[in-house]
Design an enzyme around this catalytic site. Structure first.
Site, PDB file in Angstrom:
ATOM      1  N   GLY A 219       0.823  -1.202   0.000  1.00 32.71           N
ATOM      2  CA  GLY A 219       0.000   0.000   0.000  1.00 32.71           C
ATOM      3  C   GLY A 219       0.859   1.254   0.000  1.00 32.71           C
ATOM      4  O   GLY A 219       2.069   1.199   0.247  1.00 32.71           O
ATOM      5  N   CYS A 220       0.222   2.381  -0.254  1.00 35.76           N
ATOM      6  CA  CYS A 220       0.966   3.640  -0.376  1.00 35.76           C
ATOM      7  C   CYS A 220       1.568   4.079   0.959  1.00 35.76           C
ATOM      8  O   CYS A 220       2.762   4.401   1.038  1.00 35.76           O
ATOM      9  CB  CYS A 220       0.078   4.730  -0.961  1.00 35.76           C
ATOM     10  SG  CYS A 220      -1.529   4.912  -0.155  1.00 35.76           S
TER      11      CYS A 220
END
Length: 340
Positions: free
Chosen positions: A149-150
């Site tokens: 994920g970011c």
């Protein structure tokens, strides 16, 4: 070298569009299909006008027949949908998932954090969670690649080398992250329509954001000790970018210089992770529209503490760029291909 045929499922979201922008410049990839649901029949340029002059297929609804002749499937779909697609793939197709479907190894963890049963548990065990700079060497034998994920990308890159070298205490790691609103997807405009999205800063998921599970799982690979961290994400009134500020307690005889040197050695020769000079001020503007992660190590007013700041573009290094980076490593393409 012949081109690989690619299918992009979930092509119209912010991440999907960004992925297409990268893939059209990838000399080893041919985009054969773009898939969507409500967008069937439209051109992708409807979602981004800069793509209007590109020769791209119209958006179609995914069905298994499209997989004939496909080498790589990219999925940027709502959680759960990549699991259904994965069950239809043969061993000659690589799946690169930009969502969370294969990030957590334990099905019970997936149920706990994503509130739905995992629909492909056997495949989940065969997948790899790949943060390229840390574990790209494990990539070759897996056909299901889960992209981090970011937020975790911006957090794990500075933290992993320090935990591996036992330089920081593990009982009170504090992480404060701020993201552009594109990280919440196109639906963010409706969800936050009454919260002055474009002029205010909002904390959300306090204490229980889903990325807690992902961060904990990956850090656990590098220490046998129990550790505690607090992670609070914020939605910022900017379109893209993430700035993570990490507060750490140092072990004995560890100082700022040793932290910087460890990070420099860990990422020496890496294409996309840059360790800046000590106490260098950092902004998301430094990394926007790149696949870079910039990291700076700053002094605290307390000698036994340190403050680390990292910045990425959530749509590229935190999303589509990292997917392309994993693609390049999987197929032995130069890692910088399409990521200049």
């Amino acid at each position: 070298m012949p081109k690989l045929n690619a299918l992009v499922a979930g092509s119209t979201g912010y991440i999907g569009v960004q992925l297409i922008k990268l893939l059209i410049n990838h000399k080893y990839i041919n985009i054969k299909y773009l898939c969507g649901n409500s967008s069937v029949g439209k051109n992708i340029s409807y979602y981004d006008k800069s793509l209007s002059k590109k020769k791209l297929p119209k958006i179609v609804k995914f069905n298994p027949k499209l997989l004939n002749g496909i080498d790589v499937v990219f999925t940027a779909l709502p959680n759960g949908e990549a699991q259904d697609i994965a069950k239809k793939l043969n061993d000659n197709i690589t799946l690169i998932d930009l969502a969370a479907d294969f990030r957590l190894k334990k099905v019970n963890d997936y149920l706990k954090w994503y509130k739905q049963k995992h629909r492909a548990p056997k495949l989940q065990k065969k997948s790899i969670y790949c943060l390229p700079e840390i574990n790209r060497d494990e990539l070759k034998n897996h056909n299901i690649i889960s992209c981090p994920g970011c937020y975790p990308t911006s957090i794990l890159l500075p933290l992993v080398p320090l935990i591996k070298k036992k330089l920081v205490k593990l009982d009170n790691i504090i992480i404060d992250s701020k993201s552009g609103y594109s990280g919440a997807g196109r639906g963010v405009h409706k969800k936050y329509k009454d919260k002055n999205l474009y002029e205010s800063l909002s904390a959300y998921g306090v204490g229980f954001h889903r990325h807690n599970s992902e961060i904990h799982q990956f850090l656990s690979k590098f220490t046998n000790k129990n550790f505690q961290f607090s992670f609070t994400p914020h939605l910022s009134p900017m379109f893209r970018g993430i700035l993570s500020t990490i507060y750490l307690d140092l072990e004995k005889n560890v100082n700022q210089s040793k932290i910087i040197k460890t990070l420099e050695i860990s990422y020496k020769g890496e294409n996309f992770v840059k360790i800046l000079d000590s106490d260098k001020l950092l902004s998301t503007n430094d990394v926007i529209n790149t696949n870079n992660c910039f990291i700076t190590v700053c002094k605290s007013k307390y000698k036994n503490k340190i403050i680390i700041i990292s910045a990425i573009d959530n749509l590229i290094k935190g999303g589509a760029g990292q997917a392309v980076q994993n693609l390049n490593n999987k197929f032995n393409f130069p890692e910088r291909t399409a990521l200049k």
